[in-house]
Design a protein around this motif. Sequence first.
Motif, PDB file in Angstrom:
ATOM      1  N   ARG A 138       9.288 -10.146  80.022  1.00 43.94           N
ATOM      2  CA  ARG A 138       8.974  -8.627  79.856  1.00 43.94           C
ATOM      3  C   ARG A 138       7.266  -8.532  79.672  1.00 43.94           C
ATOM      4  O   ARG A 138       7.072  -8.987  79.022  1.00 43.94           O
TER       5      ARG A 138
ATOM      6  N   LEU B  42       3.696  -7.129  78.576  1.00 44.06           N
ATOM      7  CA  LEU B  42       3.571  -6.949  77.175  1.00 44.06           C
ATOM      8  C   LEU B  42       2.287  -5.751  77.452  1.00 44.06           C
ATOM      9  O   LEU B  42       1.109  -5.964  77.339  1.00 44.06           O
TER      10      LEU B  42
ATOM     11  N   SER C 272       3.249 -11.643  79.467  1.00 41.56           N
ATOM     12  CA  SER C 272       4.409 -11.625  79.554  1.00 41.56           C
ATOM     13  C   SER C 272       5.155 -12.227  78.470  1.00 41.56           C
ATOM     14  O   SER C 272       4.766 -13.653  78.254  1.00 41.56           O
TER      15      SER C 272
ATOM     16  N   GLN D 270       4.043   3.821  75.619  1.00 43.16           N
ATOM     17  CA  GLN D 270       4.483   3.509  76.992  1.00 43.16           C
ATOM     18  C   GLN D 270       3.537   4.392  78.092  1.00 43.16           C
ATOM     19  O   GLN D 270       2.890   3.771  79.236  1.00 43.16           O
TER      20      GLN D 270
ATOM     21  N   GLY E  12       1.291  -2.291  74.678  1.00 40.73           N
ATOM     22  CA  GLY E  12       2.430  -3.163  74.734  1.00 40.73           C
ATOM     23  C   GLY E  12       3.169  -3.153  73.112  1.00 40.73           C
ATOM     24  O   GLY E  12       2.348  -3.195  72.130  1.00 40.73           O
TER      25      GLY E  12
ATOM     26  N   SER F 214       8.559  -4.029  74.341  1.00 46.82           N
ATOM     27  CA  SER F 214       8.528  -5.205  75.294  1.00 46.82           C
ATOM     28  C   SER F 214       9.381  -6.386  74.607  1.00 46.82           C
ATOM     29  O   SER F 214      10.022  -7.091  75.085  1.00 46.82           O
TER      30      SER F 214
END
Length: 982
Positions: free
Chosen positions: A691, A693, A699, A856, A861, A903
């Motif tokens: 996922r 960050l 990721s 967001q 992250g 995340s």
Amino acid sequence: MLDWDLAAVRLLDEDVTVRREAAGTVDVSRLDGRYALRQALLTDEDAQVRAVAARRLGDARDGRFAPALLESLEDPMPMVRDRAWRALARLGVKDLLASATRAVRREPVWWVRRAAVRASASVAGADAVAVLLAALEDPFWRVRHASVQALAWLGAENEALRREVQQAAAKHPQGPVRAAVAWLESEWNTGARDGATLPASLAAPAGVPGAEPLSSEDPAVTTARLEARSAESVSARELVEWLGDPHEPLRALARRRLRERKDIEAIRLAMRWLDEPRVPHARDEAQALLDRPPVDEVALAKRVLESLPKPRPGALAWAGLTAVKHGLQDPVSQLRAWMAHPDAAYRRAALGALVHAPTHRRDVLNALDDGDETVREEVIAAWEQRPKARAAFDDFVEALIAFAPKARTVRERRAVASAAAHQQDLDMLRQFAWDEDSTTSATALAALSSLGELSDAERQQARAHEDPWLRAAVLDVDNAAHVCLHDADATVRRQALELVLTHARELDDEGPAPSAEHPSPASEEAPTLKIVVALACCNSPDPWVRARAAEQLSPESGDPQLRALLRLSRDTALMVRTAAASPLESCETLDARLDTLLRQPATDDNVDLRIAAWTWRLRRADDDAFARLRESLGGTTESPRVVPHLRALALTFPEPLFADEPELARQRPTSSSRPRERPAPRPFQPRASARPLGRTGLSVSPLVLSGAHLTTREPFFEARDAGIDTFFWEPRYAALTQFLRGGRNTREQSVIIAGTYHSGAAAIRRDVESALRRLRTTWLDVFLLFWVRAPERLSDENHAVLEQLRAEGKLRAFGFSTHLRDLAREALDRHDWPVVMTRHSAAHPGAESTFLPEAQRRGTGVLTFTTTCYGRLLKPVPGEPQDTPLPTAVDCYRYSLSQPGVSASLTAPRNRRELLHNLDVLSRPYMEPDTLGAMRAHGERVRAQGRLLDSLVRRAPGGPREALLALMEEEGPAELEDLPSS
């Protein structure tokens, strides 16, 4: 031979890793196994071995070992004391109450005090109320919480106990006891919980006067501010308070500033912490300050002893010892007056100094008549160290024997028994010979045995006793040979063998002792008893015994000894092989004796013997040995099972010898005949998708694995194979450090999250450089300011140095961690923080509306932690319907990972079992929508309970600051005036 438990033998191994493994595998269903664990609990030098032994004895549920567990409550290591409390609780030992009463006041480690509280409640029930009430005043909220949990449970159906608790609260209109009872009343009357709040009279004190200019909610900020101030510009009271702060850099800096002041009164103030062992670190910091006092220690000692109205006991003890060390006659004489003080703490403090003053020995010995056990313990402790001067030794012996009728505790009876043994007081030794304490009884029995004062019936009773310490006490030359072969206890067997070897000449004088198992050839002398015992011990399961046996044998003394040494030369234990090799190497006629043995027919039952014989016969790899090798491989008389070994031995000979022997050369192995075994593949587990960050470009796996509790590297490999590639690291995480330093591939495939508890550009840069060195890498993926509690920690300076470190390539991303979501949201308005780690769970869902949307939107992250709310989400809530399903830890992680903008979540499993459970998150890192509502409802109930707990127990008065205030207030109003700043 008996059916011995080999794990009990390994408990005596020199290698601590072997002993640790053995402690966990000893068969506790066997009595000899439990006694072996008792031996380990009380004598092993490794704390982990002792802790495991305590746990296993508790699991055995054998009340005979309660005394050993009670004794281990005084172990120097907290992990052992903790396990002992838990074991005593399992055994239901009500005698623990006396120790618990002392522990809640004097035990320095909070989680050991908590274990004492829980053990008392589980064993004694309502009889433990005094211990539980005392624990309500503990400076650490988790101990208070354990006490209120126990009282809530005990008082639910016991109205008398509830009244007793409420009466105790009436004596404490303010402070932690009253706050805790307010919580208990809400527990006993659940309908009143929703409206229960912390009364204004119970609010925590505003703080120590003068604390505001420097103090911050974030200790890293306080440390940075203090670093910029001179010692004279800071209140001494503030510096002393910080000696008990959990933040180690702040404690160290406060101690350094106190040294710089060189102020006797400031040091006297710091000495208050000597009397509050329950505040973590404070007493140790004060003692460290006094080990090298920044002022003249004689002047400080005199100032303490002359202070009015009186010094505290801890200060008195230090000053008294200092006076004795410097030979100050008048101050030392003043200590005698304290021996009559009504408070036992003062008598104990004075006595602790007088035991080191030879001229006051009579005052020390008179303290054996003191009515307080802790005071008498100071005298007993001095005896246990054995006075070096003969006159002092004799005086102690005389005093202890006179004290014998009054000796009540186990420790006192042991001291008297040892004194009686030195005095050879037969009447007293007989009195203690069958004491309920094994050590006391063993001491008396050993003395009586050495004096020849045991009757045959008494000796036989001791020899047949189940307790190995008693059997060892009456061990003598007459039965040593039998004991070293047949006793169930490994330690006793070793002692018996040593006795046989020590008295070998005396035993030999009694005549030869041929053995039916090892008959002697007519040409050889009959073996002595020592040799017979040594030959029999060659089959012992104990490698130490086998090695000692090998040392007694000689290949020149007969075929049985040669055969025994050859077999021992192939032993699995290095110490045994080494012991056997020594006499074989020194034997000048070894080759001839081996040839004689090898000419005997080969049979299936002597394969190992022949392999050993050939190994030694061919050891020189010379021409003579080569001829014997050619002969053996060229004939047809050697066993087919020995031939492969001979071929392998051919590899030790020089190549030229095979030039004229092509047939023999063809028999030499060219490669290993054993096929290589490939490691079994790890079980496949589904890997979750990485996922992003935030906008960092990194990721991460849905779970971030912390190395806080895992002590070996293997779980990290399992986690990586399952799909975890993100790891939370701190310098003390040794196993994770080893894993991450495992190679280039490991580093490149891992995302490392590290951080600092400091503030200030220099300190942050220093911690980044330190982490890079420890991990042997050139970059960190994410670096966080840990546990931010004040906006000042997120200053322009700190943000700028992190940006600079990222520009230098040492960091790929940075951020901070905090419990405070409002602080986190406001921080995003001031600076671009690429990563934020914040608390989030179904019990703390506020971030879902107040922080996560903003993070967001900005591309920050987000990592979450405490998703199980410290385990509270996994437990039922009082008043909740009984059929309400409880979430698992996996459910809690999935709930947090289902929130937009999150995340990854941090997981810190305590063991491999918890890790494997948590890995289930990776197969589906989100919660099904139809279950989110039930999770939120359960979380709200947990949160409502937590709010009340937080106000009435966790944040109620009673922490380190209040503990220091209480120490100061005992001196009266005059002592509360602030000390001068210079």
